[in-house]
Motif scaffolding. Structure first.
Motif, PDB file in Angstrom:
ATOM      1  N   SER A 107      19.097  31.525  45.102  1.00 53.15           N
ATOM      2  CA  SER A 107      19.636  30.364  45.595  1.00 53.15           C
ATOM      3  C   SER A 107      20.362  30.596  46.739  1.00 53.15           C
ATOM      4  N   ALA A 108      20.590  31.727  47.345  1.00 52.47           N
ATOM      5  CA  ALA A 108      21.405  31.847  48.350  1.00 52.47           C
ATOM      6  C   ALA A 108      20.836  31.217  49.714  1.00 52.47           C
ATOM      7  N   ARG A 109      21.489  30.775  50.263  1.00 52.75           N
ATOM      8  CA  ARG A 109      21.308  29.827  51.716  1.00 52.75           C
ATOM      9  C   ARG A 109      22.501  30.104  52.588  1.00 52.75           C
ATOM     10  N   PRO A 110      22.181  30.323  53.951  1.00 51.40           N
ATOM     11  CA  PRO A 110      23.298  30.408  54.647  1.00 51.40           C
ATOM     12  C   PRO A 110      23.874  29.277  54.969  1.00 51.40           C
ATOM     13  N   ASP A 111      25.431  29.194  54.656  1.00 49.66           N
ATOM     14  CA  ASP A 111      26.195  27.999  55.003  1.00 49.66           C
ATOM     15  C   ASP A 111      26.831  27.822  56.401  1.00 49.66           C
ATOM     16  N   ARG A 112      25.917  27.474  57.147  1.00 47.79           N
ATOM     17  CA  ARG A 112      26.761  27.181  58.610  1.00 47.79           C
ATOM     18  C   ARG A 112      27.595  26.448  58.825  1.00 47.79           C
ATOM     19  N   ALA A 113      27.950  25.411  57.779  1.00 50.22           N
ATOM     20  CA  ALA A 113      29.008  24.506  57.948  1.00 50.22           C
ATOM     21  C   ALA A 113      30.272  25.062  57.709  1.00 50.22           C
ATOM     22  N   HIS A 114      30.329  26.059  56.854  1.00 50.76           N
ATOM     23  CA  HIS A 114      31.592  26.632  56.407  1.00 50.76           C
ATOM     24  C   HIS A 114      31.415  28.224  56.696  1.00 50.76           C
ATOM     25  N   GLY A 115      30.472  28.768  57.466  1.00 52.46           N
ATOM     26  CA  GLY A 115      30.224  30.064  58.008  1.00 52.46           C
ATOM     27  C   GLY A 115      31.248  30.441  59.524  1.00 52.46           C
ATOM     28  N   TRP A 116      31.029  31.466  59.662  1.00 49.78           N
ATOM     29  CA  TRP A 116      31.792  31.890  60.916  1.00 49.78           C
ATOM     30  C   TRP A 116      30.554  32.239  62.015  1.00 49.78           C
ATOM     31  N   ILE A 117      29.805  33.188  61.980  1.00 52.92           N
ATOM     32  CA  ILE A 117      28.816  33.518  62.506  1.00 52.92           C
ATOM     33  C   ILE A 117      27.484  33.128  62.244  1.00 52.92           C
ATOM     34  N   LEU A 118      26.715  33.712  61.102  1.00 55.13           N
ATOM     35  CA  LEU A 118      25.373  33.018  60.932  1.00 55.13           C
ATOM     36  C   LEU A 118      25.697  32.365  59.453  1.00 55.13           C
ATOM     37  N   GLY A 119      26.758  32.213  58.906  1.00 54.37           N
ATOM     38  CA  GLY A 119      26.779  31.768  57.598  1.00 54.37           C
ATOM     39  C   GLY A 119      26.339  32.678  56.294  1.00 54.37           C
ATOM     40  N   VAL A 120      26.077  33.971  56.543  1.00 55.80           N
ATOM     41  CA  VAL A 120      25.641  34.710  55.613  1.00 55.80           C
ATOM     42  C   VAL A 120      26.671  34.831  54.545  1.00 55.80           C
ATOM     43  N   ALA A 121      27.588  35.106  55.127  1.00 56.48           N
ATOM     44  CA  ALA A 121      28.988  35.654  54.022  1.00 56.48           C
ATOM     45  C   ALA A 121      29.273  34.373  52.996  1.00 56.48           C
ATOM     46  N   SER A 122      29.406  33.200  53.513  1.00 54.81           N
ATOM     47  CA  SER A 122      29.729  32.165  53.004  1.00 54.81           C
ATOM     48  C   SER A 122      28.533  31.662  52.189  1.00 54.81           C
ATOM     49  N   GLY A 123      27.537  31.863  52.383  1.00 52.22           N
ATOM     50  CA  GLY A 123      26.292  31.656  51.829  1.00 52.22           C
ATOM     51  C   GLY A 123      26.257  32.652  50.491  1.00 52.22           C
ATOM     52  N   LEU A 124      26.193  33.966  50.741  1.00 52.25           N
ATOM     53  CA  LEU A 124      26.440  34.869  49.354  1.00 52.25           C
ATOM     54  C   LEU A 124      27.658  34.287  48.720  1.00 52.25           C
ATOM     55  N   ALA A 125      28.840  34.075  49.138  1.00 52.27           N
ATOM     56  CA  ALA A 125      29.729  33.702  48.314  1.00 52.27           C
ATOM     57  C   ALA A 125      29.602  32.507  47.159  1.00 52.27           C
ATOM     58  N   ASP A 126      29.029  31.428  48.016  1.00 51.45           N
ATOM     59  CA  ASP A 126      28.635  30.347  47.168  1.00 51.45           C
ATOM     60  C   ASP A 126      27.728  30.599  46.003  1.00 51.45           C
ATOM     61  N   ALA A 127      26.624  31.430  46.591  1.00 52.03           N
ATOM     62  CA  ALA A 127      25.515  31.779  45.551  1.00 52.03           C
ATOM     63  C   ALA A 127      25.964  32.695  44.234  1.00 52.03           C
ATOM     64  N   LEU A 128      27.166  33.553  44.630  1.00 51.84           N
ATOM     65  CA  LEU A 128      27.472  34.427  43.492  1.00 51.84           C
ATOM     66  C   LEU A 128      28.719  33.931  42.967  1.00 51.84           C
ATOM     67  N   LYS A 129      29.170  32.600  43.390  1.00 50.92           N
ATOM     68  CA  LYS A 129      30.507  32.091  42.890  1.00 50.92           C
ATOM     69  C   LYS A 129      31.654  32.816  43.119  1.00 50.92           C
ATOM     70  N   LEU A 130      31.829  33.308  44.296  1.00 53.28           N
ATOM     71  CA  LEU A 130      32.868  34.224  44.852  1.00 53.28           C
ATOM     72  C   LEU A 130      33.597  33.347  45.833  1.00 53.28           C
ATOM     73  N   ASP A 131      34.763  33.942  45.811  1.00 55.40           N
ATOM     74  CA  ASP A 131      35.509  33.337  47.237  1.00 55.40           C
ATOM     75  C   ASP A 131      35.149  33.896  48.356  1.00 55.40           C
ATOM     76  N   VAL A 132      34.806  33.125  49.481  1.00 50.48           N
ATOM     77  CA  VAL A 132      34.159  33.751  50.687  1.00 50.48           C
ATOM     78  C   VAL A 132      35.416  34.917  51.331  1.00 50.48           C
ATOM     79  N   ALA A 133      36.531  34.621  51.097  1.00 47.89           N
ATOM     80  CA  ALA A 133      37.284  35.716  51.831  1.00 47.89           C
ATOM     81  C   ALA A 133      37.041  37.359  51.195  1.00 47.89           C
ATOM     82  N   TRP A 134      36.673  37.074  49.973  1.00 46.39           N
ATOM     83  CA  TRP A 134      36.364  38.220  49.141  1.00 46.39           C
ATOM     84  C   TRP A 134      35.041  39.164  49.894  1.00 46.39           C
ATOM     85  N   VAL A 135      34.209  38.142  50.313  1.00 42.15           N
ATOM     86  CA  VAL A 135      32.839  38.581  50.690  1.00 42.15           C
ATOM     87  C   VAL A 135      33.119  39.148  52.163  1.00 42.15           C
TER      88      VAL A 135
END
Length: 74
Positions: A12-40
């Protein structure tokens, strides 16, 4: 975290452009894995210091393969 949780999250990983910095990949992965985006982001940065080309390629590949449908916030 067990393997089934990771597989379900990655499906269910989706790029999160609203909360992402570049392409939203890190925030999308963090959301999908239920992790804090800072750790990713820290993990990507540290890995990028040692494996720059590999991390850039994996980041772009993840962006290309991620589902583009909008994220439904709960």
């Amino acid at each position: 975290m067990d393997r089934e949780t990771v597989r379900a999250g990655m499906a269910s990983a989706r790029p999160d452009r609203a909360h992402g910095w570049i392409l939203g990949v890190a925030s999308g992965l963090a959301d999908a894995l239920k992790l804090d985006v800072a750790w990713v982001r820290v993990a990507l940065t540290v890995a990028g210091l040692f494996f720059t080309k590999t991390v850039i390629a994996a980041y772009l590949l993840a962006w290309l393969l991620m589902d583009r449908r909008p994220i439904k916030r709960r």
